[in-house]
Motif scaffolding. Structure first.
Motif, PDB file in Angstrom:
ATOM      1  N   ILE A 164       1.130  -1.117  -0.001  1.00  0.00           N
ATOM      2  CA  ILE A 164      -0.101   0.101   0.138  1.00  0.00           C
ATOM      3  C   ILE A 164       0.938   0.904  -0.152  1.00  0.00           C
ATOM      4  O   ILE A 164       0.582   1.727  -0.908  1.00  0.00           O
ATOM      5  CB  ILE A 164      -0.757   0.138   1.196  1.00  0.00           C
ATOM      6  CG1 ILE A 164      -2.102  -1.274   1.093  1.00  0.00           C
ATOM      7  CG2 ILE A 164      -1.945   1.463   1.635  1.00  0.00           C
ATOM      8  CD1 ILE A 164      -2.865  -0.541  -0.253  1.00  0.00           C
ATOM      9  N   SER A 170      -5.862  -1.332  -3.685  1.00  0.00           N
ATOM     10  CA  SER A 170      -6.426  -2.845  -2.474  1.00  0.00           C
ATOM     11  C   SER A 170      -6.808  -3.661  -3.554  1.00  0.00           C
ATOM     12  O   SER A 170      -5.940  -4.749  -3.256  1.00  0.00           O
ATOM     13  CB  SER A 170      -7.617  -2.503  -2.290  1.00  0.00           C
ATOM     14  OG  SER A 170      -6.961  -1.556  -1.046  1.00  0.00           O
ATOM     15  N   VAL A 184      -8.315  -7.361   2.543  1.00  0.00           N
ATOM     16  CA  VAL A 184      -7.035  -6.202   2.137  1.00  0.00           C
ATOM     17  C   VAL A 184      -7.335  -5.496   3.509  1.00  0.00           C
ATOM     18  O   VAL A 184      -6.887  -4.227   4.362  1.00  0.00           O
ATOM     19  CB  VAL A 184      -6.530  -5.838   0.937  1.00  0.00           C
ATOM     20  CG1 VAL A 184      -5.951  -4.413   1.045  1.00  0.00           C
ATOM     21  CG2 VAL A 184      -6.334  -6.865   0.626  1.00  0.00           C
TER      22      VAL A 184
END
Length: 227
Positions: A164, A170, A184
């Motif tokens: 990230i 995502s 996630v």
């Protein structure tokens, strides 16, 4: 002795290959630029030791260690990393790694770590071993707060944080790690709570401060960007 080296930086990877060939008699060294390539190289060559950087272009060395040891339970994995953090050492050992040394180590120490790992022994660079002992004895005051926070994170949380912070969506994180987008999101929510962080921007700052990613030019490996 057969070795596979995984490192996203070609110069570092090829220099390490040359170093090992010149210092370890009879060694056979194969290299990989990504975690996926390293898994394939492992399957093709069944090395005595897999050496990996923590930060790889596709997924982290932690994920590589996990995947390799899931398929080959006796695999010996040694981390040769630019991140000399006790929290990462704990993460690596928790996944079954045989060793962890920094890229500031002496060439002879790298050779020693490989030989020990091939023999089934665990090898840690002296300073890292000392820091880890302090943590295990409860001397948290002698270890940075960042290290302590990293040590409290799960392998999956570290993996998602790295991706990230690199700017990976995502959806792409879910595809790379073979999990759902909802999973996630759940990990990110838990991670923010653990770190007492409220935004993705703060997560990025934490990742950079801890050395998990670096600011750099878009398209470079292991770098973080603000978009």
């Amino acid at each position: 002795m057969k070795i596979v080296i995984a490192d996203g930086h070609r110069l570092v990877r090829e220099a390490t290959v040359c170093l090992l060939r010149s210092t370890v008699p009879g060694i056979i060294v194969e290299s990989a630029g990504t975690g996926a390539q390293a898994v394939n190289q492992y399957a093709d060559h069944m090395p005595d030791v897999l050496i990996t950087e923590l930060l790889l272009p596709d997924y982290s060395g932690l994920e590589l260690c996990k995947r390799v040891r899931q398929r080959w339970s006796k695999a010996s994995v040694v981390f040769l990393s630019s991140i000399d953090d006790v929290g990462m050492v704990k993460q690596a050992l928790g996944l079954g790694a045989q060793g962890y040394i920094s890229k500031n180590c002496r060439p002879a120490e790298l050779a020693t770590a490989i030989k020990k790992a091939a023999e089934g022994e665990v090898y840690l660079e002296h300073d890292l071993a000392t820091q880890l002992a302090m943590v295990q004895l409860g001397s948290h005051g002698l270890v940075s707060s960042t290290s302590s926070r990293l040590a409290d994170m799960t392998q999956r949380e570290v993996e998602i944080l790295i991706l990230i912070a690199r700017g990976v969506s995502s959806q792409s994180v879910a595809e790379r790690l073979n999990i759902s987008v909802k999973t996630v999101a759940n990990h990110l929510s838990i991670l923010k709570s653990k770190l007492e962080i409220s935004s993705t921007l703060e997560l990025l700052h934490f990742a950079v401060e801890s050395g998990l990613v670096r600011y750099g030019l878009k398209g470079s490996d292991n770098t973080a960007f603000l978009s």
